[in-house]
Design a protein around this motif. Structure first.
Motif, mmCIF file in Angstrom:
data_model
loop_
_atom_site.group_PDB
_atom_site.id
_atom_site.type_symbol
_atom_site.label_atom_id
_atom_site.label_comp_id
_atom_site.label_asym_id
_atom_site.label_seq_id
_atom_site.Cartn_x
_atom_site.Cartn_y
_atom_site.Cartn_z
ATOM 1 N N GLN A 83 0.800 -1.221 0.000
ATOM 2 C CA GLN A 83 0.000 0.000 0.000
ATOM 3 C C GLN A 83 0.835 1.275 0.000
ATOM 4 O OE1 GLN A 83 -3.081 -0.634 3.037
ATOM 5 N NE2 GLN A 83 -3.228 -2.773 2.351
ATOM 6 N N GLY A 84 2.131 1.123 -0.312
ATOM 7 C CA GLY A 84 2.962 2.297 -0.519
ATOM 8 C C GLY A 84 3.237 3.109 0.726
ATOM 9 N N TYR A 140 -1.060 9.841 1.381
ATOM 10 C CA TYR A 140 -1.707 9.744 0.073
ATOM 11 C C TYR A 140 -2.216 11.074 -0.453
ATOM 12 C CZ TYR A 140 -1.893 4.717 1.212
ATOM 13 O OH TYR A 140 -1.586 3.421 1.545
ATOM 14 N N TYR A 179 -7.969 -4.661 -0.693
ATOM 15 C CA TYR A 179 -7.264 -3.525 -1.306
ATOM 16 C C TYR A 179 -6.959 -3.834 -2.760
ATOM 17 C CZ TYR A 179 -3.575 0.079 -1.748
ATOM 18 O OH TYR A 179 -2.800 1.152 -2.133
ATOM 19 N N ARG A 187 -4.166 -3.902 -9.322
ATOM 20 C CA ARG A 187 -4.636 -2.529 -9.393
ATOM 21 C C ARG A 187 -4.020 -1.821 -10.591
ATOM 22 N NH1 ARG A 187 -5.954 -0.401 -4.247
ATOM 23 N NH2 ARG A 187 -5.036 1.612 -4.804
ATOM 24 N N THR A 207 -1.911 0.876 -12.349
ATOM 25 C CA THR A 207 -0.714 1.503 -11.780
ATOM 26 C C THR A 207 -0.954 2.939 -11.345
ATOM 27 O OG1 THR A 207 -0.015 2.084 -14.029
ATOM 28 C CG2 THR A 207 0.870 0.036 -13.092
ATOM 29 N N ASP A 264 -5.438 5.640 -7.365
ATOM 30 C CA ASP A 264 -5.180 6.284 -6.070
ATOM 31 C C ASP A 264 -4.832 5.233 -5.022
ATOM 32 O OD1 ASP A 264 -5.310 7.617 -3.619
ATOM 33 O OD2 ASP A 264 -6.959 8.909 -4.249
ATOM 34 N N LYS A 265 -3.624 5.326 -4.446
ATOM 35 C CA LYS A 265 -3.179 4.322 -3.480
ATOM 36 C C LYS A 265 -3.942 4.388 -2.163
ATOM 37 C CE LYS A 265 1.461 2.820 -4.744
ATOM 38 N NZ LYS A 265 1.017 1.414 -4.700
#
Length: 743
Positions: free
Chosen positions: A167-168, A399, A422, A426, A428, A431-432
């Motif tokens: 999830q960055g 975010y 999640y 996804r 690329t 929105d993370k």
């Protein structure tokens, strides 16, 4: 049959002459976020009084214990099982008219690693999308002196690390709360005058297990077993695999903590007295007894009252847990083949995850505690959210660069979205901060119900709301900031032409998706802000109250629609599709308490219940469905009684309050919780300081109840033949606020 106390739950039963129980405890999450049981205990007596004779097993609600009695010939034995409410201790006491030999076995299916495949991963946070091989790691189990010692140590790498990377959030990882790291849980079993006997292997309901047996040194009239549990976050791990090696620092730490618990064990008689006193106080606080003078087991309304009590008992077994009672089984799940014969999994299995928090379902477990007088039992649920506040705020900052706590639906116990929900596949550039998920996208308002619960404990029980204000404010700030942020992405203005937030994209529960000004979100924001402003003046500074007032002015109005000439609440201003079968257009009735008996424009809400085509199509008593609640709050007696009785009728299982699986798992606690709520609302509703009694109660049902109302008020009444025979209101000054609406 459930038995428990404090934060421990046991499933107790007898089979083939043995007495068995599963052990569960709040907060025992492994590295995959499965909520693991702590094993199974089997007791066998020789000669055996539970074979080929008379047998009885009884759960005594008033004292919170289970007793099994067996008689063969001249021998009668009694096995008494109880849990210390105040310490993590299970007691098993055996008394017999003849001298018996006792063999106690600690049984574990985690004596070796188990690779999880397919649907079995639904018990953990990987669900249908494991990233490589997933294992439930083996426990460490051994004889230690005259005891059996067992524990599970989480590996250094857990699903928390996987989710953070996915999830960055790697740049803020060291700031994130991680409940799985360095977690060790287990315990020790011993018996008075018992010694280690042997280790054997076996299979129970398709699951292999290993057994460590203790045996009495000599036959006796009395035997006792003691099981002490201990959970800790150790400060160090040993070895690159994180295993608790012999005499490793981590193992020594955990054992030292366990010995500390053992060294301070209270006298069993004194502990029993305190435990019994706690349970008696629990039952004196509130109750609902339907047809008390006609206890007919097959009468649906009598079953509803009895099963209300059984459900409340199971909730009381996690009064002091480190984690909230899970909607999908609580502490009382059992072998999955008994729920679904195709599931050849271990007793650790439950559908919809162990550490995963589904707020739409969890709320129904905790709402009943206000009117049952159990506001103090809501602490584990509130603490769950308080621990996650910083993580939720870091999501918003990382975010979107704005303040406020963002809580998604299908939330892990470390505050991030479930990795499978999640979505690993996804786009690329997506929105993370969002779940790439058709059911869950933009569903952020479920946390608002827990904000309101926090505020309601102040109104109902005079609990200090100060510790919760930063949390509530941060949740509200997220909506205010984020929807202005989204509006600025689309155009030059942050608000609409009336100065209101544009709540788009949004969601009406999991049902009305890509919604514009969802009714459930509007109602939630409006009610929480209003209740904040209604707090006594000591809460909040002048600046804070001005901020709350300004935010309230930015909440858009409700949307309505007309069908066949009937005005009704709309789910939203617009929506793109319907994904599920909830009825959030009625959330202004429950939980948000804007429409209902004694409140303005009741007809519009009743029309919504009766004529909205989706509400009619989705109406049911199963699982988390809450149409019984809507009917009760709207004063629709026949509908409320019908649906609530359907919810609380005997489950069809040996224990009548083990409902489900419904949409979730068995025992389905949000099924039971919504049933409890239905009965409460049929009996007692409030509007400001007004207390309405029996606004949706059938005249044919006699009842004796005691429930709680806001402003530290209790109401106890006896209703017979459609009339109140006795009424006690405490404090007495509140009697003037009571109005009886029995039709």
């Amino acid at each position: 049959m459930p038995c428990g106390g404090g934060d421990i739950g046991l499933n107790v039963w007898s089979e083939n002459g043995d007495v068995l129980f599963y052990i569960a405890r709040s907060g025992t999450f492994d590295e995959n976020n499965s909520l693991l049981k702590l094993g199974r205990v089997r007791l066998r007596l020789t000669p055996n009084p539970f074979e080929k004779g008379t047998f009885k097993q009884e759960l005594a609600l008033q004292t919170g214990d289970v007793t099994l009695t067996g008689t063969v010939g001249k021998t009668t034995a009694r096995v008494h099982v109880w849990v210390d409410v105040f310490r993590p201790i299970v007691h098993v006491e055996v008394n017999s008219t003849e001298k018996l030999t006792a063999t106690a076995s600690y049984e574990s299916w985690r004596f070796e690693d188990r690779v999880l495949k397919g649907k079995e991963n639904n018990q953990n946070s990987y669900k249908w999308a494991p990233q490589g091989e997933v294992k439930t790691r083996h426990d460490s189990i051994s004889f230690r002196g005259h005891t059996v010692e067992f524990f599970h140590q989480n590996q250094p790498q857990t699903v928390f690390d996987v989710a953070v990377q996915q999830q960055g959030l790697a740049t803020v990882k060291t700031q994130l709360f991680n409940p799985l790291q360095n977690l060790v849980f287990g315990g020790v079993l011993w018996g008075e005058n018992m010694q280690p006997a042997s280790t054997t292997d076996g299979q129970y309901l398709r699951t292999p297990y290993r057994s460590w047996q203790l045996k009495s040194r000599a036959p006796a009239h009395n035997h006792s077993l003691t099981l002490v549990l201990h959970t800790a976050h150790v400060t160090s791990q040993q070895g690159h695999l994180g295993l608790l090696a012999i005499n490793s620092p981590a193992k020594v730490q955990w054992q030292a903590g366990l010995q500390q618990v053992i060294s301070t064990l209270p006298n069993p008689l004194a502990a029993r007295r305190r435990t019994v006193a706690w349970w008696r106080g629990y039952w004196n606080r509130s109750f609902i007894h339907i047809q008390p003078s006609q206890p007919t087991a097959n009468a649906p309304e009598w079953q509803a009252g009895r099963n209300y009590q059984l459900m409340r008992y199971m909730l009381g077994c996690n009064a002091f847990g480190t984690s909230p009672t899970k909607f999908n089984g609580g502490l009382f799940t059992y072998d999955p083949v008994l729920t679904d014969s195709t599931l050849k999994f271990t007793p650790d299995f439950r559908n919809w995850g162990g550490g995963t928090h589904t707020a739409q379902n969890q709320r129904l477990v905790y709402w009943p505690m206000l009117k049952s007088g159990d506001a103090a039992l809501m602490k584990p649920q509130f603490d769950f959210y308080l621990r996650l506040l910083r993580n939720a705020e870091l999501r918003s900052q990382t975010y979107w660069r704005h303040p406020g706590a963002c809580f998604t639906e299908q939330l892990e116990n470390f505050g991030l979205p479930n990795p499978a929900e999640y979505n690993w596949k996804r786009p690329t550039d997506f929105d993370k901060g969002l779940e790439y998920n058709a059911w869950l996208e933009y569903e952020w308002d479920t946390v608002l119900e827990f904000c309101l619960m926090m505020l309601e404990t102040e109104r109902y029980a005079s609990q200090d709301a100060t510790p919760y204000l930063p949390f509530i404010e941060s949740c509200l700030t997220f909506f205010d900031e984020h929807y202005q942020y989204l509006a600025r992405q689309r155009g030059a203005k942050a608000l609409d032409g009336e100065g209101h937030l544009v709540l788009y994209p949004g969601s009406g529960a999991e049902t009305y998706k890509m919604a514009y000004n969802s009714t459930s979100t509007i109602a939630g924001l409006r009610t929480v802000l209003t209740r904040l402003l209604e707090l006594p003046p000591a809460y909040g500074t002048l600046e804070q109250r001005q901020k709350w007032t300004a935010m309230l002015s930015r909440i858009p109005p409700f949307n309505f629609r007309e069908i066949d000439g009937h005005k009704m609440l709309a789910p939203a201003k617009t929506w793109e599709r319907i994904n599920n079968t909830e009825s959030p257009q009625l959330y202004p009735v429950f939980p948000w308490d804007i429409y209902g008996v004694g409140k303005p424009d009741l007809t519009t809400a009743v029309n919504t219940y009766r004529y909205d085509p989706d509400v009619q199509k989705f109406r049911s008593h199963v699982g988390w469905k809450q149409h019984n609640l809507f009917a009760a709050r709207l004063g629709l007696t026949n509908e409320a009684a019908e649906l609530t009785v359907q919810k609380l009728q005997d489950s069809g299982r040996r224990f009548p309050a083990f409902w489900g699986p419904g949409y979730d798992w068995a025992p389905d606690h949000n099924w039971g919780g919504s049933g409890m709520l239905g009965l409460q609302e049929m009996l007692l509703q409030t509007n400001g300081r007004k207390i309405y009694l029996l606004s949706a109660w059938p005249k044919a049902w006699d009842v004796h109840f005691k429930l709680h109302a806001p402003y530290q008020t209790t109401v106890e009444a006896v209703v017979k033949g459609g009339k109140i025979q006795e009424l006690k209101v405490s404090p007495e000054a509140r009697r003037a606020d009571v109005e009886v609406l029995l039709k």
